[in-house]
Structure formats: C-alpha cells, structure tokens
Design a protein around this motif. Structure first.
Motif, short mmCIF file in Angstrom:
data_model
loop_
_atom_site.label_atom_id
_atom_site.label_comp_id
_atom_site.label_asym_id
_atom_site.label_seq_id
_atom_site.Cartn_x
_atom_site.Cartn_y
_atom_site.Cartn_z
N VAL A 1 12.30 14.30 -63.06
CA VAL A 1 12.70 13.02 -63.88
C VAL A 1 11.56 13.06 -65.09
CG1 VAL A 1 13.01 10.63 -64.14
CG2 VAL A 1 14.10 11.62 -62.22
N TYR A 2 11.85 12.92 -66.17
CA TYR A 2 10.98 13.02 -67.35
C TYR A 2 10.62 11.44 -67.58
CZ TYR A 2 9.44 13.95 -72.13
OH TYR A 2 8.74 14.03 -73.15
N TYR A 3 9.18 11.25 -67.66
CA TYR A 3 8.90 9.94 -67.90
C TYR A 3 8.40 9.98 -69.37
CZ TYR A 3 8.42 8.89 -63.06
OH TYR A 3 8.63 8.26 -61.70
N GLY A 4 8.51 10.88 -70.29
CA GLY A 4 7.90 10.74 -71.78
C GLY A 4 9.01 10.24 -72.79
N ARG B 1 2.48 14.45 -67.75
CA ARG B 1 2.04 14.08 -69.12
C ARG B 1 2.35 12.62 -69.40
NH1 ARG B 1 0.08 17.16 -72.68
NH2 ARG B 1 1.09 16.48 -74.46
N TRP B 2 3.25 11.84 -68.91
CA TRP B 2 3.33 10.45 -69.10
C TRP B 2 3.09 9.46 -68.32
CZ3 TRP B 2 3.88 9.09 -74.19
CH2 TRP B 2 3.76 10.24 -75.13
N GLY B 3 2.56 9.79 -66.81
CA GLY B 3 2.24 8.76 -65.93
C GLY B 3 0.97 8.70 -65.77
N GLY B 4 0.52 7.78 -66.69
CA GLY B 4 -0.99 7.34 -66.42
C GLY B 4 -1.47 6.48 -67.48
N TRP C 1 -0.49 11.39 -63.49
CA TRP C 1 -1.11 12.62 -64.56
C TRP C 1 -1.92 12.17 -65.65
CZ3 TRP C 1 -1.42 13.84 -69.65
CH2 TRP C 1 -1.79 15.21 -69.75
N GLU C 2 -3.27 12.66 -65.63
CA GLU C 2 -4.24 11.92 -66.69
C GLU C 2 -4.98 13.17 -67.55
OE1 GLU C 2 -4.31 8.96 -67.52
OE2 GLU C 2 -4.18 7.73 -65.85
N ASP C 3 -5.38 14.26 -66.70
CA ASP C 3 -6.07 15.25 -67.53
C ASP C 3 -7.14 14.61 -68.32
OD1 ASP C 3 -5.16 17.49 -66.41
OD2 ASP C 3 -4.01 18.38 -67.81
N MET C 4 -8.08 14.06 -67.88
CA MET C 4 -8.98 13.02 -68.76
C MET C 4 -10.39 13.25 -68.58
SD MET C 4 -8.80 9.34 -66.51
CE MET C 4 -9.83 8.84 -67.78
N ALA C 5 -10.70 14.54 -68.02
CA ALA C 5 -12.09 15.02 -68.03
C ALA C 5 -12.39 16.41 -68.44
CB ALA C 5 -12.45 14.96 -66.58
N CYS C 6 -13.49 16.62 -68.69
CA CYS C 6 -13.83 18.22 -69.15
C CYS C 6 -14.81 18.60 -67.90
CB CYS C 6 -14.60 18.08 -70.32
SG CYS C 6 -16.03 17.35 -70.63
N SER D 1 -5.62 15.56 -62.46
CA SER D 1 -6.67 15.64 -63.45
C SER D 1 -7.56 16.83 -63.60
CB SER D 1 -7.26 14.59 -63.72
OG SER D 1 -8.16 14.81 -64.98
N ASP D 2 -7.34 17.77 -64.52
CA ASP D 2 -8.30 18.96 -64.64
C ASP D 2 -9.72 18.03 -64.90
OD1 ASP D 2 -6.23 20.50 -64.41
OD2 ASP D 2 -6.07 20.94 -66.63
N GLY D 3 -10.77 19.04 -64.90
CA GLY D 3 -12.22 18.69 -65.22
C GLY D 3 -12.91 18.10 -64.05
#
Length: 361
Positions: free
Chosen positions: A58-61, A154-157, A212-217, A255-257
């Motif tokens: 299911v798409y959240y965007g 990509r849209w759940g956070g 989903w966040e991908d909020m770190a390096c 999340s990456d990073g």
C-alpha cells in the motif's frame, strides 16, 4: 515451522526450528550484472533457499501521483518532475540506484503550499493507494506462510516524508523558523498513517509495521535528538499506540546512517525494531545488542562491502553476527540492498556460507 512462524519465534527471542535467513534485496544494476554472470532469472529465494518478508504493497505518499513531466533535456541529463512532485535532474547514463539525482525544487515552500498539497494529494483515497489486484492480493495474504510487513516507504515517518515535501535544507531551517508548519505537517502524517494502516488492518493481519525516515548520515542524525524528541515523539507515540491497540506487536523503523542517538526516542515511543543497521556508519549490531539488550530487535547489519570482497572478509563478517543469530531477536541480512560491486559468485558464496553457519551455529 512455516517461515512466518519461524520469524515470529525469533522476534520473541524463542528458539525456532532453524534460523530465518532473509533473501537479499538488490539494485536494478546489480540484477543486470547477476544475469550476465549466471543468474537464470528465477526468484532469488528459490535459487538460494532463503526466506521472504512480504509487503502489503500500500502506498502512503501523494495521490493522485504527479504525472512525470520532462522539463529540460540535453545529451547527458534529463530534468523532470517525479511522481512525488519533486523537480529532479539526473544523468541519463546512471539510471536505477547507481547515482544520487540533483533535487532542484520541492512542492512545499510555504504554509499555503502545504495546505494545498495536503488537500489535493494527501487525502485517504485508499483505492488509489492499493494495487489493481488488491482484492485477490488480500485473499492470498490471508493464506500466507511468510511474514507480512506494512511498510510506509518514503512517506511513513516524521522527518523523511517532510524532507520529501520541503527538501533537507528548508526542512532543517523550518524547525527553527516555522515550528507551527512542522507541527502541522507531522500531525498530518500521523493522521494519514493511522487512516491508511487502519484500512489495511480491516482486511489483513500484519506481522509488523515499518516507519521510514532515512534521517542520518555517516556521522550521525540530520537533526539533534533533543529537537526531534520535542517535535516528533508524541506523533510516534500516537501511531504506535494505535498499532498496538490493533494487535500489531512489532513496529520497526528503516533509516540509513548512524541513528544511535535517536534509538532511545524510538524505544520510548513504542518502536522495537530497526534496520538496515549500516556498518559503514558505525551501526554495529553486536554493539547495539549490548547497549539496548532485548528491547531492540535488529535486522540487517552484515557489511555489504565485505560481501563484495568475498572470501575470508565475507566469512569473518558472517561469523561476527553469529552470536545474535543464536540469541534471537535478530534477522541476518545485508546492511542495505546489494550494490552492483557484489558479483553473482560472491552473493552465492555469501548465502551458502550464511545458511551453513546459521544452521550449524
């Protein structure tokens, strides 16, 4: 045991009949390389004898999705608006995952932009979010033997999706300059995640939900933990409380990073699993287990660079995570999808060794 039963046993730190070894994901370019080097195109879990984690799909965007529109094109690059409304420039020769595009403009710059975006693109509109075969898929998922996740990719956070709307620099400034807008955007995301996931749960039982966040390096989070706790904690808590009220016991975050400083926030909010645990960013799953104990379920954490190197480097890396496989609460997997520097021979060698070591202990 079925793979689903096995997976849930491991998440409970109970002893399964055998380890659950997740089938690795791979970039488009990687799959193309593997075909050239001997992969016959069969599903990878059939080739390797590994396990699957199914996704509800299911798409959240934003819906309706933006129509892809080319704005400018030359011999080397193409500039277009993607399905999320972001203006992007990328090199033609580097499609798929192999290069980071240049993000030129985002759909939300002002409070008025966001309210229009919310009104036009972020409504429930559930029929636009599900695959065309949704009804048949629901019936198949009810009979599944594999674990099922609901991944709000990509849209759940409460950072990653806001970055998708505003861009990283504008978002980070807005935490200071326009806190009311940040609060409104996070409220909307919480409301939408609950509404969409609620519709999913009316039809099928899921085994875990994933933010989903991908909020770190590589060196740490893109926002201070104190600032993120101040803004996002209550929204995570609201969503996690809703999920638990519906019987969802396991709640992961992708999340990456290096997200180590953020893990206490997520644990306090009700999240109890993370992945992919990127080794290059210092996310050592063995050390994470020592620090957070059985409060935190781990998935991933096997260095893809060691798998690309193959041989002794790969074997040492698999051996490194074996104590977690034996203890439970850990699903072994690469620390991201396989990039194209991993050959077909090396991925086969890795899976064979991982399965053998996991079975033998």
């Amino acid at each position: 045991m079925t793979p689903r039963e096995r997976f849930l046993k491991i998440l409970k730190f109970e002893e399964p009949d055998r380890p659950f070894v997740k089938t690795p994901g791979a970039w488009v370019e990687t799959l193309e390389r593997w075909r050239r080097e001997g992969w016959d195109g069969r599903p990878l879990h059939e080739v390797f004898g590994t396990d699957l984690i199914l996704n509800v799909g299911v798409y959240y965007g934003p819906v309706p999705r933006f129509e892809r529109r080319v704005v400018e094109e030359d011999e080397r690059t193409i500039t277009y608006i993607n399905h999320e409304g972001i203006l992007i420039r990328e090199f033609k020769e580097y499609g798929g995952n192999s290069s980071m595009p240049q993000f030129l403009k985002f759909p939300v710059e002002t409070e008025e932009d966001f309210e229009r975006f919310r009104r036009e693109r972020l409504g429930l509109s559930f029929e636009l979010r599900v695959p065309e075969d949704w009804e048949a898929r629901v019936e198949r998922l009810k009979r599944r033997t594999y674990p099922l996740m609901c991944f709000a990719d990509r849209w759940g956070g409460f950072f990653g999706p806001l970055r998708n709307m505003m861009g990283l620099e504008n978002l980070c400034l807005a935490f200071y300059d326009r806190p009311a807008l940040i609060e409104r955007m996070m409220e909307e995301r919480a409301e939408s995640i609950i509404a969409i996931t609620g519709k999913v749960l009316e039809r099928v039982e899921i085994d875990f939900f994933a933010f989903w966040e991908d909020m770190a390096c590589k060196t740490g989070p893109l926002i201070s933990p104190d600032m993120f706790r101040r803004f996002a904690f209550k929204h995570y808590r609201r969503v996690c409380d809703f999920l638990r009220s519906k019987g969802v016991r396991y709640i992961f975050l992708d999340s990456d990073g290096d997200v180590r400083e953020l893990i206490p926030i997520w644990l306090d909010a009700g999240i109890n699993g993370i992945w992919p645990c990127e080794v290059a960013a210092g996310m050592d799953v063995v050390e994470l287990r020592k620090e957070f104990g059985r409060d935190l379920i781990l998935m991933g954490g096997i260095d893809k660079r060691a798998v690309a190197a193959g041989g002794e480097a790969m074997r040492e890396e698999v051996d490194r995570v074996m104590p977690l496989i034996e203890e439970g609460g850990y699903i072994p997997d690469l620390d991201h999808s396989a990039p194209p520097d991993i050959s077909w021979g090396n991925i086969c060698e890795y899976i064979e060794y991982l399965l053998r070591r996991a079975e033998r202990g």
